[in-house]
Design a protein around this motif. Structure first.
Motif, PDB file in Angstrom:
ATOM      1  N   GLU A 102      -1.468   1.517   3.980  1.00 29.00           N
ATOM      2  CA  GLU A 102      -0.377   2.056   3.240  1.00 29.00           C
ATOM      3  C   GLU A 102      -0.220   1.093   1.843  1.00 29.00           C
ATOM      4  OE1 GLU A 102       4.193   3.079   3.730  1.00 29.00           O
ATOM      5  OE2 GLU A 102       2.989   3.627   5.284  1.00 29.00           O
ATOM      6  N   GLU A 103       0.008  -0.192   2.240  1.00 26.17           N
ATOM      7  CA  GLU A 103       0.239  -1.281   1.311  1.00 26.17           C
ATOM      8  C   GLU A 103      -0.992  -1.024   0.248  1.00 26.17           C
ATOM      9  OE1 GLU A 103       1.274  -5.739   0.877  1.00 26.17           O
ATOM     10  OE2 GLU A 103      -0.274  -5.141   2.172  1.00 26.17           O
ATOM     11  N   LEU A 104      -2.192  -0.976   0.615  1.00 26.10           N
ATOM     12  CA  LEU A 104      -3.264  -1.119  -0.293  1.00 26.10           C
ATOM     13  C   LEU A 104      -3.270   0.148  -1.130  1.00 26.10           C
ATOM     14  CD1 LEU A 104      -6.127  -3.013   1.730  1.00 26.10           C
ATOM     15  CD2 LEU A 104      -4.473  -3.765   0.073  1.00 26.10           C
ATOM     16  N   VAL A 105      -2.926   1.366  -0.691  1.00 26.75           N
ATOM     17  CA  VAL A 105      -2.898   2.688  -1.017  1.00 26.75           C
ATOM     18  C   VAL A 105      -1.887   2.448  -2.276  1.00 26.75           C
ATOM     19  CG1 VAL A 105      -2.378   5.065  -0.912  1.00 26.75           C
ATOM     20  CG2 VAL A 105      -4.136   3.996   0.640  1.00 26.75           C
ATOM     21  N   SER A 106      -0.939   2.092  -1.892  1.00 28.76           N
ATOM     22  CA  SER A 106       0.182   1.772  -3.009  1.00 28.76           C
ATOM     23  C   SER A 106      -0.318   0.837  -4.295  1.00 28.76           C
ATOM     24  CB  SER A 106       1.524   1.425  -2.482  1.00 28.76           C
ATOM     25  OG  SER A 106       2.002   1.944  -1.507  1.00 28.76           O
ATOM     26  N   LEU A 107      -0.919   0.017  -3.949  1.00 29.37           N
ATOM     27  CA  LEU A 107      -1.415  -1.258  -4.834  1.00 29.37           C
ATOM     28  C   LEU A 107      -2.383  -0.117  -5.778  1.00 29.37           C
ATOM     29  CD1 LEU A 107      -1.706  -3.727  -6.310  1.00 29.37           C
ATOM     30  CD2 LEU A 107      -2.982  -4.454  -4.363  1.00 29.37           C
ATOM     31  N   ALA A 108      -3.307   0.557  -5.091  1.00 28.88           N
ATOM     32  CA  ALA A 108      -4.439   1.202  -5.793  1.00 28.88           C
ATOM     33  C   ALA A 108      -3.713   2.306  -6.714  1.00 28.88           C
ATOM     34  CB  ALA A 108      -5.264   1.784  -4.825  1.00 28.88           C
ATOM     35  N   GLU A 109      -2.788   2.913  -6.163  1.00 30.71           N
ATOM     36  CA  GLU A 109      -2.056   3.623  -7.333  1.00 30.71           C
ATOM     37  C   GLU A 109      -1.275   3.155  -8.352  1.00 30.71           C
ATOM     38  OE1 GLU A 109       0.497   5.693  -4.279  1.00 30.71           O
ATOM     39  OE2 GLU A 109      -0.962   7.225  -3.764  1.00 30.71           O
ATOM     40  N   ALA A 110      -0.618   1.910  -7.950  1.00 32.92           N
ATOM     41  CA  ALA A 110       0.070   0.970  -9.144  1.00 32.92           C
ATOM     42  C   ALA A 110      -0.922   0.829 -10.191  1.00 32.92           C
ATOM     43  CB  ALA A 110       0.786   0.061  -8.480  1.00 32.92           C
ATOM     44  N   LEU A 111      -2.302   0.254  -9.561  1.00 29.94           N
ATOM     45  CA  LEU A 111      -3.365  -0.064 -10.497  1.00 29.94           C
ATOM     46  C   LEU A 111      -3.824   0.935 -11.583  1.00 29.94           C
ATOM     47  CD1 LEU A 111      -4.974  -2.540 -11.590  1.00 29.94           C
ATOM     48  CD2 LEU A 111      -6.554  -1.841  -9.428  1.00 29.94           C
ATOM     49  N   ILE A 112      -3.950   2.197 -10.975  1.00 32.82           N
ATOM     50  CA  ILE A 112      -4.212   3.527 -11.840  1.00 32.82           C
ATOM     51  C   ILE A 112      -3.175   3.703 -12.896  1.00 32.82           C
ATOM     52  CG2 ILE A 112      -4.586   5.855 -11.727  1.00 32.82           C
ATOM     53  CD1 ILE A 112      -5.750   5.587  -8.772  1.00 32.82           C
ATOM     54  N   HIS A 113      -1.766   3.556 -12.212  1.00 36.73           N
ATOM     55  CA  HIS A 113      -0.657   3.937 -13.214  1.00 36.73           C
ATOM     56  C   HIS A 113      -0.688   2.831 -14.194  1.00 36.73           C
ATOM     57  CE1 HIS A 113       3.660   5.086 -13.861  1.00 36.73           C
ATOM     58  NE2 HIS A 113       3.589   3.894 -14.151  1.00 36.73           N
ATOM     59  N   LEU A 114      -1.085   1.539 -13.796  1.00 40.01           N
ATOM     60  CA  LEU A 114      -0.872   0.164 -14.837  1.00 40.01           C
ATOM     61  C   LEU A 114      -2.084   0.441 -16.004  1.00 40.01           C
ATOM     62  CD1 LEU A 114       0.070  -2.612 -15.521  1.00 40.01           C
ATOM     63  CD2 LEU A 114      -1.874  -3.459 -14.139  1.00 40.01           C
ATOM     64  N   TRP A 115      -3.303   1.056 -15.654  1.00 40.90           N
ATOM     65  CA  TRP A 115      -4.374   1.097 -16.631  1.00 40.90           C
ATOM     66  C   TRP A 115      -4.156   2.499 -17.681  1.00 40.90           C
ATOM     67  CZ3 TRP A 115      -8.163  -1.515 -18.762  1.00 40.90           C
ATOM     68  CH2 TRP A 115      -8.419  -2.631 -17.975  1.00 40.90           C
ATOM     69  N   TYR A 116      -3.465   3.574 -16.862  1.00 41.34           N
ATOM     70  CA  TYR A 116      -3.177   4.920 -17.678  1.00 41.34           C
ATOM     71  C   TYR A 116      -1.995   4.640 -18.660  1.00 41.34           C
ATOM     72  CZ  TYR A 116      -7.169   7.476 -16.023  1.00 41.34           C
ATOM     73  OH  TYR A 116      -8.363   8.113 -15.883  1.00 41.34           O
ATOM     74  N   LEU A 155      -4.830  -7.809 -15.183  1.00 37.70           N
ATOM     75  CA  LEU A 155      -4.943  -8.497 -13.992  1.00 37.70           C
ATOM     76  C   LEU A 155      -4.060  -9.424 -13.852  1.00 37.70           C
ATOM     77  CD1 LEU A 155      -6.960  -9.239 -11.464  1.00 37.70           C
ATOM     78  CD2 LEU A 155      -8.124 -10.701 -13.197  1.00 37.70           C
ATOM     79  N   ALA A 156      -3.542 -10.228 -14.619  1.00 36.11           N
ATOM     80  CA  ALA A 156      -2.467 -11.176 -14.845  1.00 36.11           C
ATOM     81  C   ALA A 156      -1.141 -10.433 -14.110  1.00 36.11           C
ATOM     82  CB  ALA A 156      -2.058 -11.908 -15.930  1.00 36.11           C
ATOM     83  N   VAL A 157      -0.658  -9.458 -14.408  1.00 35.16           N
ATOM     84  CA  VAL A 157       0.269  -8.695 -13.972  1.00 35.16           C
ATOM     85  C   VAL A 157       0.145  -8.068 -12.538  1.00 35.16           C
ATOM     86  CG1 VAL A 157       1.549  -6.319 -14.262  1.00 35.16           C
ATOM     87  CG2 VAL A 157       1.025  -7.701 -16.370  1.00 35.16           C
ATOM     88  N   GLY A 161      -0.086   1.615 -19.187  1.00 40.10           N
ATOM     89  CA  GLY A 161       0.094   0.207 -19.743  1.00 40.10           C
ATOM     90  C   GLY A 161       1.552  -0.116 -19.403  1.00 40.10           C
ATOM     91  N   SER A 162       2.135   0.379 -18.169  1.00 42.75           N
ATOM     92  CA  SER A 162       3.522  -0.132 -17.689  1.00 42.75           C
ATOM     93  C   SER A 162       3.019  -0.371 -16.026  1.00 42.75           C
ATOM     94  CB  SER A 162       4.324   0.693 -17.725  1.00 42.75           C
ATOM     95  OG  SER A 162       4.189   2.009 -17.262  1.00 42.75           O
ATOM     96  N   TRP A 163       3.850  -1.174 -15.451  1.00 46.60           N
ATOM     97  CA  TRP A 163       3.839  -1.638 -14.027  1.00 46.60           C
ATOM     98  C   TRP A 163       4.899  -0.557 -13.440  1.00 46.60           C
ATOM     99  CZ3 TRP A 163       0.776  -3.447 -10.575  1.00 46.60           C
ATOM    100  CH2 TRP A 163       1.142  -3.653  -9.056  1.00 46.60           C
ATOM    101  N   PRO A 164       4.597   0.373 -12.329  1.00 44.55           N
ATOM    102  CA  PRO A 164       5.457   1.122 -11.606  1.00 44.55           C
ATOM    103  C   PRO A 164       6.487   0.503 -10.819  1.00 44.55           C
ATOM    104  CG  PRO A 164       3.376   1.298 -10.624  1.00 44.55           C
ATOM    105  CD  PRO A 164       3.302   0.280 -11.829  1.00 44.55           C
ATOM    106  N   GLY A 165       6.391  -0.543 -10.652  1.00 48.69           N
ATOM    107  CA  GLY A 165       7.135  -1.319  -9.336  1.00 48.69           C
ATOM    108  C   GLY A 165       6.527  -1.044  -8.170  1.00 48.69           C
ATOM    109  N   GLY A 212       9.518  -6.180  -7.565  1.00 48.75           N
ATOM    110  CA  GLY A 212      10.408  -5.869  -8.822  1.00 48.75           C
ATOM    111  C   GLY A 212      10.309  -4.419  -9.082  1.00 48.75           C
ATOM    112  N   GLY A 213      10.968  -4.244 -10.121  1.00 45.95           N
ATOM    113  CA  GLY A 213      11.131  -2.862 -10.832  1.00 45.95           C
ATOM    114  C   GLY A 213       9.889  -2.478 -11.846  1.00 45.95           C
ATOM    115  N   PRO A 214      10.096  -1.450 -12.358  1.00 46.63           N
ATOM    116  CA  PRO A 214       8.998  -0.928 -13.395  1.00 46.63           C
ATOM    117  C   PRO A 214       9.340  -1.787 -14.754  1.00 46.63           C
ATOM    118  CG  PRO A 214      10.284   0.748 -12.815  1.00 46.63           C
ATOM    119  CD  PRO A 214      10.836  -0.309 -12.031  1.00 46.63           C
TER     120      PRO A 214
END
Length: 127
Positions: free
Chosen positions: A53-67, A29-31, A69-73, A78-80
């Motif tokens: 579009e912005e919220l869809v990208s954020l939802a995809e990033a959150l899924i990526h983060l949980w699955y 959550l802090a990330v 352990g990295s932020w996709p950028g 910023g970058g991944p």
């Protein structure tokens, strides 16, 4: 925190209790808050099925983060990057495949001498 766990559960398919198990929720959550800001996060939490579009990208990033352990950028955030060794080891992908993150735990001396546990599909992934 509960709101974040419910939103994450909706997006990942894991229950809030399962997401609590590794103790990563506050770090993740802090990330999210650092990368996109509280206002954008609140918009997603209020409407996780939004088609913006912005919220869809954020939802995809959150899924990526949980699955992973990295932020996709994201554009403008910023970058991944890998969040932490704990986030990598506790990533949901390892639970999803029934394994452990490479390099995070040794199987033990002589484990090669024992037959691998066979998964449902006949492979050694069940180990």
């Amino acid at each position: 925190m509960e709101e974040f766990l419910v939103l994450s559960s909706h997006l990942t398919g894991f229950s809030p209790d399962e997401l609590r198990e590794d103790g990563l929720a506050s770090e993740l959550l802090a990330v999210v808050l650092e990368q996109v800001g509280a206002e954008t996060y609140r918009r997603l939490a209020a409407a996780p099925d939004a088609r913006d579009e912005e919220l869809v990208s954020l939802a995809e990033a959150l899924i990526h983060l949980w699955y992973t352990g990295s932020w996709p950028g994201l554009a403008g955030s910023g970058g991944p990057f890998v969040v932490s060794p704990q986030a990598y080891a506790g990533a949901l992908v390892w639970r999803a495949i029934g394994g452990r993150a490479p390099g995070t735990s040794a199987p033990g001396f002589g484990s090669w001498a024992e037959p691998a546990e066979v998964g449902v599909d006949g492979t050694g992934w069940g180990r």
